[in-house]
Scaffold this motif. Sequence first.
Motif, PDB file in Angstrom:
ATOM      1  N   UNK A 422       3.172  -2.055   5.103  1.00  0.00           N
ATOM      2  CA  UNK A 422       3.637  -2.323   3.740  1.00  0.00           C
ATOM      3  C   UNK A 422       2.913  -1.412   2.752  1.00  0.00           C
ATOM      4  N   UNK A 423       3.511  -1.239   1.590  1.00  0.00           N
ATOM      5  CA  UNK A 423       2.917  -0.389   0.550  1.00  0.00           C
ATOM      6  C   UNK A 423       1.523  -0.883   0.177  1.00  0.00           C
ATOM      7  N   UNK A 424       1.341  -2.200   0.194  1.00  0.00           N
ATOM      8  CA  UNK A 424       0.073  -2.810  -0.209  1.00  0.00           C
ATOM      9  C   UNK A 424      -1.053  -2.511   0.781  1.00  0.00           C
ATOM     10  N   UNK A 425      -0.749  -2.537   2.072  1.00  0.00           N
ATOM     11  CA  UNK A 425      -1.808  -2.491   3.090  1.00  0.00           C
ATOM     12  C   UNK A 425      -1.899  -1.201   3.903  1.00  0.00           C
ATOM     13  N   UNK A 426      -0.915  -0.306   3.770  1.00  0.00           N
ATOM     14  CA  UNK A 426      -0.868   0.827   4.704  1.00  0.00           C
ATOM     15  C   UNK A 426      -2.042   1.799   4.552  1.00  0.00           C
ATOM     16  N   UNK A 427      -2.700   1.775   3.388  1.00  0.00           N
ATOM     17  CA  UNK A 427      -3.835   2.677   3.184  1.00  0.00           C
ATOM     18  C   UNK A 427      -5.174   2.048   3.592  1.00  0.00           C
ATOM     19  N   UNK A 428      -5.144   0.795   3.989  1.00  0.00           N
ATOM     20  CA  UNK A 428      -6.378   0.126   4.416  1.00  0.00           C
ATOM     21  C   UNK A 428      -6.834   0.700   5.755  1.00  0.00           C
ATOM     22  N   UNK A 429      -8.101   1.098   5.829  1.00  0.00           N
ATOM     23  CA  UNK A 429      -8.662   1.675   7.047  1.00  0.00           C
ATOM     24  C   UNK A 429      -9.915   0.897   7.458  1.00  0.00           C
TER      25      UNK A 429
END
Length: 510
Positions: A422-429
Amino acid sequence: METLFLVREIAASILIYLVTLFSMRTVFKRHARKLPPGPRGWPVVGALPLMGSMPHVTLAKMAKKYGPVMYLKMGTNNMVVASTPAAARAFLKTLDLNFSNRPPNAGATHLAYDAQDMVFAHYGSRWKLLRKLSNLHMLGGKALDDWGKVRDEEMGYMLGSMYDCSKRGEAVVVPEMLTYSMANMIGQVILSRRVFETKGSESNEFKDMVVELMTVAGYFNIGDFIPFLAKLDLQGIERGMKQLHKKFDSLLTKMIEEHVASKNKRKNKPDFLDVVMAYYAEEDTHGEKLSLVNIKALLLNLFTAGTDTSSSIIEWSLAEMLYNPSIMKKAHEEMDQVIGRDRRLKESDIANLPYFQAICKETYRKHPSTPLNLPRISSEPCQVNGYYIPENTRLSVNIWAIGRDPEVWENPLEFRPERFLTEKNKKIEPRGNDFELIPFGAGRRICAGTRMGIVLVHYILGTLVHSFDWKVPHEVGELNMDESFGLALQKKVPLAALVTPRLNPSAYIP
């Protein structure tokens, strides 16, 4: 006489004033220094009896009652627990330097050569040297690239062995297979040789030793919290640690002796241990010199944490995909489209597999390898969320609770990789900057093997998923998904599965 009486009166008045002032200040400080909320606990032992066999679950339940920053009296020790991303950030980022040391404990003393390793060492020049050497020659980005061929070679052996199992109709015992292969990968980097030439009793014994170390090191040992009871070893934990230490010390001593004896063979191509041994003979620019104990302790870190934490993540991920076959199917479809079935997966393919990367992140979230971040201890008093945290307070970050917090994650008990697309979580690493997902911890004491762990999980798990269809043996019935608490979160019942090749037969030739 009157003068003497007057002096006494003045002195008494001053004393009363000072006592009153001190008392008022003490009351004010007590009021101002409000400790975080938490359970009352028992006399002497405090909250220790409340922990049970699954402390990460117990503490998560307590946090729902007492809040994101929780205080517990554990024997004679103060302990604070952070259970939300914001609380974790406050301790591991804002107050990182204040919480940069580890508290003394039996595991560090009896397993890690009295904290002479990298994991438990005091934050200082010796720790920095161990960390620098590990990053430059094994765990850092360039070093990881340099031993990519080793991973590829050992993966070939693993696939060949699994291919043979499939032809014989035998189930693959996943944790045993992973420990054998990972120990050999690490062995080739550190010692220029495979640690185990054949999979069997020797490698299985090593796996048992690693699991035992990770289990006992995670126990809440009474002696760590009530020092005057430490010598009694009421739980028998320290006795077991000492026995296990002898086994590991014997193994590590043998490795080093054999390595020194074969030094001439590596004149033009020194390995990790050759580099580290150079610091056994000479000091670095800061005057630091490694002892033989430091070197053994460092090898212990790399061989145990390097194999167990990554293997537990891979095992949990495969178990979740077997438990949720539609997820395995989607992963296969993505891999077939990107890679095809004529060759094995390459590490360079991972960047083009967003759904598979989401599976890895979802496993880190739901099954973090260290459910309670390795404990830290405060060097001086501080404040968090308006609460007073005394000096020498132990800190535990409940990574497991953060991953299952419904305020952070929608339907957190579901294994749903799509949440990371999702747009909200896809950048979480999972690299220590996004506190919703910190399986390796964060701050200056983040796991030194974070990069290596991510690379190994991506490559090994990706290859296993791409190369085979997986099935639970008929006699097993429903898959057991229970946890077993320790320093690493083990699967209570080791995963055993039947595999069927999916690729061109040539892909399974080592």
